[in-house]
Design a protein around this motif. Structure first.
Motif, PDB file in Angstrom:
ATOM      1  N   UNK A   1       0.835  -1.196   0.000  1.00 13.75           N
ATOM      2  CA  UNK A   1       0.000   0.000   0.000  1.00 13.75           C
ATOM      3  C   UNK A   1       0.877   1.256   0.000  1.00 13.75           C
ATOM      4  N   UNK A   2       0.561   2.192  -0.902  1.00 14.27           N
ATOM      5  CA  UNK A   2       1.359   3.415  -1.020  1.00 14.27           C
ATOM      6  C   UNK A   2       1.228   4.269   0.228  1.00 14.27           C
ATOM      7  N   UNK A   3       2.309   4.948   0.603  1.00 13.35           N
ATOM      8  CA  UNK A   3       2.271   5.838   1.761  1.00 13.35           C
ATOM      9  C   UNK A   3       1.373   7.037   1.465  1.00 13.35           C
ATOM     10  N   UNK A   4       0.723   7.590   2.491  1.00 18.98           N
ATOM     11  CA  UNK A   4      -0.123   8.775   2.279  1.00 18.98           C
ATOM     12  C   UNK A   4       0.697   9.984   1.847  1.00 18.98           C
ATOM     13  N   UNK A   5       0.006  10.970   1.333  1.00 16.01           N
ATOM     14  CA  UNK A   5       0.614  12.251   0.968  1.00 16.01           C
ATOM     15  C   UNK A   5      -0.170  13.359   1.660  1.00 16.01           C
ATOM     16  N   UNK A   6       0.545  14.288   2.285  1.00 17.70           N
ATOM     17  CA  UNK A   6      -0.121  15.377   2.985  1.00 17.70           C
ATOM     18  C   UNK A   6       0.860  16.547   3.070  1.00 17.70           C
ATOM     19  N   UNK A   7       0.406  17.730   2.726  1.00 17.98           N
ATOM     20  CA  UNK A   7       1.287  18.901   2.721  1.00 17.98           C
ATOM     21  C   UNK A   7       1.873  19.150   4.108  1.00 17.98           C
ATOM     22  N   UNK A   8       3.168  19.403   4.154  1.00 16.07           N
ATOM     23  CA  UNK A   8       3.817  19.825   5.378  1.00 16.07           C
ATOM     24  C   UNK A   8       4.265  18.707   6.300  1.00 16.07           C
ATOM     25  N   UNK A   9       4.016  17.462   5.901  1.00 14.61           N
ATOM     26  CA  UNK A   9       4.445  16.334   6.742  1.00 14.61           C
ATOM     27  C   UNK A   9       5.081  15.272   5.851  1.00 14.61           C
ATOM     28  N   UNK A  10       5.856  14.412   6.487  1.00 14.78           N
ATOM     29  CA  UNK A  10       6.547  13.343   5.774  1.00 14.78           C
ATOM     30  C   UNK A  10       6.130  12.002   6.353  1.00 14.78           C
ATOM     31  N   UNK A  11       5.689  11.079   5.490  1.00 12.94           N
ATOM     32  CA  UNK A  11       5.325   9.731   5.899  1.00 12.94           C
ATOM     33  C   UNK A  11       6.474   8.793   5.544  1.00 12.94           C
ATOM     34  N   UNK A  12       6.827   7.923   6.474  1.00 10.54           N
ATOM     35  CA  UNK A  12       7.905   6.976   6.208  1.00 10.54           C
ATOM     36  C   UNK A  12       7.598   5.629   6.845  1.00 10.54           C
ATOM     37  N   UNK A  13       8.422   4.659   6.508  1.00 10.29           N
ATOM     38  CA  UNK A  13       8.256   3.312   7.054  1.00 10.29           C
ATOM     39  C   UNK A  13       9.112   3.128   8.317  1.00 10.29           C
ATOM     40  N   UNK A  14       8.967   1.981   8.920  1.00 11.62           N
ATOM     41  CA  UNK A  14       9.626   1.621  10.184  1.00 11.62           C
ATOM     42  C   UNK A  14      11.130   1.458   9.989  1.00 11.62           C
TER      43      UNK A  14
ATOM     44  N   UNK B   1       7.316  15.658  11.250  1.00 12.68           N
ATOM     45  CA  UNK B   1       7.261  17.093  10.956  1.00 12.68           C
ATOM     46  C   UNK B   1       8.608  17.676  11.344  1.00 12.68           C
ATOM     47  N   UNK B   2       9.271  18.286  10.382  1.00 12.73           N
ATOM     48  CA  UNK B   2      10.622  18.839  10.611  1.00 12.73           C
ATOM     49  C   UNK B   2      11.573  17.780  11.170  1.00 12.73           C
ATOM     50  N   UNK B   3      11.437  16.548  10.666  1.00 13.18           N
ATOM     51  CA  UNK B   3      12.331  15.468  11.037  1.00 13.18           C
ATOM     52  C   UNK B   3      12.014  14.766  12.341  1.00 13.18           C
ATOM     53  N   UNK B   4      10.977  15.207  13.050  1.00 16.07           N
ATOM     54  CA  UNK B   4      10.613  14.602  14.333  1.00 16.07           C
ATOM     55  C   UNK B   4       9.323  13.804  14.187  1.00 16.07           C
ATOM     56  N   UNK B   5       9.298  12.509  14.599  1.00 21.61           N
ATOM     57  CA  UNK B   5       8.056  11.738  14.550  1.00 21.61           C
ATOM     58  C   UNK B   5       6.982  12.366  15.438  1.00 21.61           C
ATOM     59  N   UNK B   6       5.799  12.569  14.866  1.00 22.53           N
ATOM     60  CA  UNK B   6       4.683  13.175  15.597  1.00 22.53           C
ATOM     61  C   UNK B   6       3.461  12.254  15.638  1.00 22.53           C
ATOM     62  N   UNK B   7       3.503  11.134  14.904  1.00 16.53           N
ATOM     63  CA  UNK B   7       2.380  10.204  14.890  1.00 16.53           C
ATOM     64  C   UNK B   7       2.842   8.901  14.250  1.00 16.53           C
ATOM     65  N   UNK B   8       2.107   7.834  14.544  1.00 18.25           N
ATOM     66  CA  UNK B   8       2.350   6.576  13.833  1.00 18.25           C
ATOM     67  C   UNK B   8       1.120   5.704  13.916  1.00 18.25           C
ATOM     68  N   UNK B   9       1.051   4.724  13.038  1.00 19.14           N
ATOM     69  CA  UNK B   9      -0.057   3.769  13.044  1.00 19.14           C
ATOM     70  C   UNK B   9       0.480   2.381  12.710  1.00 19.14           C
ATOM     71  N   UNK B  10      -0.282   1.365  13.144  1.00 14.03           N
ATOM     72  CA  UNK B  10       0.129  -0.022  12.885  1.00 14.03           C
ATOM     73  C   UNK B  10      -1.108  -0.868  12.659  1.00 14.03           C
ATOM     74  N   UNK B  11      -0.957  -1.910  11.825  1.00  8.30           N
ATOM     75  CA  UNK B  11      -2.054  -2.841  11.561  1.00  8.30           C
ATOM     76  C   UNK B  11      -1.572  -4.264  11.784  1.00  8.30           C
ATOM     77  N   UNK B  12      -2.519  -5.152  12.088  1.00  9.19           N
ATOM     78  CA  UNK B  12      -2.256  -6.589  12.203  1.00  9.19           C
ATOM     79  C   UNK B  12      -3.595  -7.308  12.145  1.00  9.19           C
ATOM     80  N   UNK B  13      -3.578  -8.617  12.201  1.00 10.30           N
ATOM     81  CA  UNK B  13      -4.837  -9.344  12.180  1.00 10.30           C
ATOM     82  C   UNK B  13      -4.775 -10.535  13.125  1.00 10.30           C
TER      83      UNK B  13
END
Length: 325
Positions: free
Chosen positions: A2-15, A67-79
């Motif tokens: 699944x492609x990472x989200x896109x949102x102005x002013x923030x950076x989404x990355x993987x673990x 945001x500005x190189x500092x993690x401000x949120x995260x999410x995780x999924x499993x089943x």
């Protein structure tokens, strides 16, 4: 993938591995404070859980927001696969309250659902459900969840007994005794607890990884446990602990009377009540001035009413939501 989200002013990355654990701990603690919860997480606590994850690949099933190189949120999924039940596809989002209102939570929520649909598409099963839960004080999260079509399914609470005084006299029934826990008893005690919860809502069969995660719990102290035995094995148990990080952060002297269970052959005979009373006395002897626990308020064996009758008071509530995948 699944492609990472896109949102102005923030950076989404993987673990990126264990280097992210201190960020997760910081975010969970900040998020908890934002909803009036006392939870304090540590990097060590995060590591103990991630060492034994099941049905989750963090490199593919987790997204971090910076945001500005500092993690401000995260999410995780499993089943999970419920015993005699559906496949349940679970997810959560943790957001620093300082960045609320920027659409980050909605972007992560949408990514979670898309990733879980991707995972679920590879499973040939009849019933598939999405699941998420939220603190009831978190109005924004609850609005997002309900707006996405989820329905409230069941409820839980955190309860605190604000004193360790005024305990009732409640001895164990005849035929039971409390014994000190030996190392060779630990697996037997864990297995008895698993068996006792088999008839509870949402039960998932436990595995060796679950046992290893149990052993890795950073606050395990078997000298606090109160285990009642009969000739067949553990009849009831309370596996108390002291969360030293939480106590230090909030200036508390709180012990947790947790993992409370009674074998079916001893239910409705006062075993749990007697063990809780003994557990509170033990924690008081260690300097604790209050005790706490978590409970599924719709527990089929009357746990909520038992705890309320012993003086535990609700301090926060949670709702579990589901919808079809």
């Amino acid at each position: 993938m699944t492609a990472l989200p896109q949102l102005d002013g923030v950076h989404f990355r993987t673990f990126r591995g264990s280097s992210d654990f201190p960020h997760f701990a910081r975010l969970i603690t900040a998020w908890s404070k934002g909803v009036g919860d006392d939870r304090v997480e540590t990097a060590e606590g995060i590591a103990s859980g991630y060492a034994n994850l099941q049905r989750c690949e963090p490199e593919r099933d987790l997204v971090i927001v910076e945001v500005d190189g500092l993690p401000v949120a995260y999410s995780r999924v499993w089943w999970d696969l419920e015993a005699d039940g559906p496949h349940v596809y679970k997810h959560f989002c943790i957001l620093d309250p300082a960045v609320e209102g920027r659409g980050i939570d909605a972007a992560l929520f949408a990514w979670n659902e898309e990733r879980l649909r991707e995972i679920g598409g590879g499973h040939d099963v009849e019933e598939q459900l999405l699941e998420v839960w939220s603190n009831d004080r978190n109005a924004a999260a609850n609005a997002l969840i309900r707006g996405a079509g989820y329905e409230a399914i069941t409820y839980s609470a955190e309860m605190v007994r604000p004193t360790v005084d005024d305990l009732p006299d409640h001895p164990l029934p005849d035929g039971l005794e409390i014994r000190p826990v030996r190392d060779e008893d630990i697996r037997t005690i864990w297995e008895a607890d698993v068996e006792a919860f088999r008839d509870h809502w949402g039960f998932v069969e436990q595995t060796e990884a679950d046992y290893q995660r149990f052993l890795a719990f950073p606050y395990m102290d078997t000298t606090l446990w109160k285990i009642a035995w009969d000739d067949e094995g553990p009849a009831g148990q309370v596996k108390s602990f002291v969360d030293t990080a939480q106590n230090a952060e909030h200036g508390l002297k709180r012990g947790w009377t947790e993992s409370i269970s009674t074998s079916r052959r001893w239910r409705r005979r006062g075993v749990a009540k007697a063990l809780i009373v003994e557990s509170i006395r033990e924690l008081a002897a260690r300097g604790m001035t209050e005790v706490a626990l978590g409970v599924h308020t719709e527990n089929p064996n009357g746990a909520y009413d038992l705890y309320a009758g012993l003086g535990y008071e609700v301090t926060s509530t949670w709702t579990t939501y589901r919808k079809r995948l």
